[in-house]
Design an enzyme around this catalytic site. Structure first.
Site, PDB file in Angstrom:
ATOM      1  N   ASP A 118      -1.427  -2.642  -3.187  1.00 38.89           N
ATOM      2  CA  ASP A 118      -2.201  -3.852  -2.828  1.00 38.89           C
ATOM      3  C   ASP A 118      -3.702  -3.804  -3.159  1.00 38.89           C
ATOM      4  O   ASP A 118      -4.520  -4.260  -2.350  1.00 38.89           O
ATOM      5  CB  ASP A 118      -2.033  -4.145  -1.334  1.00 38.89           C
ATOM      6  CG  ASP A 118      -0.592  -4.386  -0.940  1.00 38.89           C
ATOM      7  OD1 ASP A 118       0.274  -4.405  -1.832  1.00 38.89           O
ATOM      8  OD2 ASP A 118      -0.326  -4.542   0.262  1.00 38.89           O
ATOM      9  N   LYS A 223       5.566  -7.874  -2.857  1.00 35.64           N
ATOM     10  CA  LYS A 223       6.187  -7.597  -1.565  1.00 35.64           C
ATOM     11  C   LYS A 223       5.723  -8.615  -0.518  1.00 35.64           C
ATOM     12  O   LYS A 223       4.540  -8.927  -0.427  1.00 35.64           O
ATOM     13  CB  LYS A 223       5.868  -6.166  -1.115  1.00 35.64           C
ATOM     14  CG  LYS A 223       4.394  -5.869  -0.900  1.00 35.64           C
ATOM     15  CD  LYS A 223       4.203  -4.378  -0.655  1.00 35.64           C
ATOM     16  CE  LYS A 223       2.801  -4.011  -0.249  1.00 35.64           C
ATOM     17  NZ  LYS A 223       2.323  -4.553   1.008  1.00 35.64           N
ATOM     18  N   CYS A 256      -0.652  -1.154   5.063  1.00 31.86           N
ATOM     19  CA  CYS A 256       0.355  -1.153   4.001  1.00 31.86           C
ATOM     20  C   CYS A 256       0.625   0.230   3.415  1.00 31.86           C
ATOM     21  O   CYS A 256       1.754   0.533   3.031  1.00 31.86           O
ATOM     22  CB  CYS A 256      -0.038  -2.148   2.915  1.00 31.86           C
ATOM     23  SG  CYS A 256       0.038  -3.842   3.527  1.00 31.86           S
TER      24      CYS A 256
END
Ligand code: TIU
Length: 314
Positions: A118, A223, A256
Site C-alpha cells: 500500500d 485488496k 496493513c
C-alpha cells in the site's frame, strides 16, 4: 548457423523437472526447496568453469575479422549459453542469511518475494487523504528511500516483486458497510477527496507513488481489506511461483503490514520485515508493531533493516 547452435544451447533455459515440482495445495505450503548441496554442487561448479572457459574462447574469436568466423565460433555458442544458464540458477538457489531478530533469516532468492504494501499516494503524499485526516505523512515518507533502494536491488537480482493497493470498486460493491461508516468521519471511502474518490481503484490517490511504481511484469494486488490475502489471489500467485518466504515492506506498520504478515504466517510463509522500510503515522505503533512480530522467538516473523538485506544480497 550461429542462431541454430544458440537455440540448441538454450534448451537449458527451460525449467528443470526439479523446478517444475508440483505444489502441495492441501498443506498450503510449497514443496521442499530445490537447492542442491554436496557433490552435486561441486560437479556443477566444475562444469561451469569448463563451459565458461570455452565461452571465453568463443568471445575472443568473435573479435576477429575472419569472414569464416561463424564456423569457428558456432561450436562454442552452446557452451556460452550453458554457462549463463548454469550460473543463473546457481545464484538464485544459493541460501542467503540476513542478520535479523530474533535470529538470522535464511532464504533462497528464487523462493523469496518482496511484497510492498500500500505505498499509495493517498497515504503518503502531502495533500492526500491521510494528511487530510490530520496525519503526519513524513512518518511514512521516510520509508520511501529505503524501499526504493531495496526494490532496485531486488529487481537487479531478478527476484520477484509484488505490490498491493488498498481500495474498492467504483460502485462500492466490495466495501463492507461497517468499513464505510467506521470513524464517523465527514468524508469516507468512496467520497470525493483531494486526489479523486477516496480509496477507489483507478483514482489518482489510490495509485502507487512514483518512486516505487510497479514494472509491467510485477503483479499488483488490489485488496479490499487490510490484509493482502483477504479476498485476493495473492496466495495463488505465491504458490504458482514457488514462493516460500516474504520480505514485507510498506505502510502502515501496525495495520496493513501487520495484518498481512499475520495472514502470511498462518499460510506457512516466513516473513522478514525491514524496519526502515515500514512506516506508521504513530511512532509508538511503529515500535510496538515491530516488537509484536519478533516477540516470543519470532511469533509471526523476523525484523531487520534494508542495509542488512542489501548486504546479504551482495
Ligand atoms: N494500508 C494501511 O495500513 N491502511 C490503513 O488504513 N492504515 C491506517 O493506518 N489507517
Amino acid at each position: 548457423m550461429v542462431g541454430l547452435y544458440w537455440f540448441r544451447g538454450c534448451k537449458g533455459l527451460q525449467p528443470s523437472k526439479r523446478d517444475r515440482r508440483p505444489v502441495d495445495r492441501s498443506q498450503n505450503v510449497v514443496s521442499s526447496n530445490p537447492f542442491q548441496g554436496g557433490m552435486a554442487s561441486v560437479r556443477s561448479h566444475f562444469s561451469f568453469v569448463f563451459r565458461a572457459l570455452y565461452g571465453f574462447l568463443a568471445l575472443i574469436m568473435l573479435q576477429t575479422e575472419d569472414p569464416g568466423v561463424d564456423h569457428v565460433v558456432a561450436p562454442y555458442l552452446p557452451s556460452i549459453t550453458s554457462a549463463v544458464c548454469t550460473i543463473l540458477p546457481m545464484r538464485m538457489n544459493r541460501t542467503l542469511s540476513v542478520d535479523a531478530e530474533p535470529y538470522e533469516f535464511e532464504f533462497e532468492p528464487a523462493h523469496c518475494a518482496l511484497l510492498i504494501i500500500d505505498m499509495q499516494r493517498d497515504f503518503l503524499e502531502p495533500g492526500g487523504f491521510g494528511e487530510m485526516l490530520g496525519n503526519d505523512v513524513s512518518q511514512l515518507r521516510r520509508a520511501i528511500d529505503p524501499n526504493r533502494k531495496l526494490l532496485s536491488a531486488w529487481r537487479s537480482a531478478g527476484l520477484q516483486v509484488i505490490h498491493t493497493r488498498e481500495g474498492h470498486r467504483p460502485d462500492l460493491s466490495d466495501l463492507p458497510p461497517a468499513k464505510k461508516i467506521r470513524g464517523r468521519s465527514e468524508t469516507s471511502i468512496g467520497d470525493e477527496g483531494p486526489m479523486g474518490r477516496i480509496l477507489i481503484r483507478g483514482e489518482p490517490g489510490h495509485d502507487i507513488i512514483r518512486e516505487l511504481y510497479p514494472l509491467p511484469a510485477e503483479p499488483v494486488i488490489d485488496k479490499p481489506g487490510k490484509g493482502a490475502f483477504f479476498a485476493t489471489d495473492l496466495h495463488a500467485i505465491l504458490q504458482n511461483r514457488g514462493i516460500q518466504k516474504l520480505v514485507v515492506t510498506g505502510v502502515t506498520t501496525e495495520v496493513c503490514v501487520n495484518t498481512t504478515v499475520r495472514e502470511a504466517n498462518d499460510r506457512g510463509y516466513d516473513c522478514l520485515v525491514p524496519e526502515d522500510c515500514v512506516g506508521s503515522y504513530f511512532p509508538e505503533f511503529q515500535e510496538m508493531g515491530l516488537k509484536m512480530i519478533k516477540a516470543q522467538g519470532g511469533i509471526f516473523g523476523w525484523v531487520s533493516d534494508s542495509s542488512r538485506i542489501l548486504a546479504a544480497l551482495g
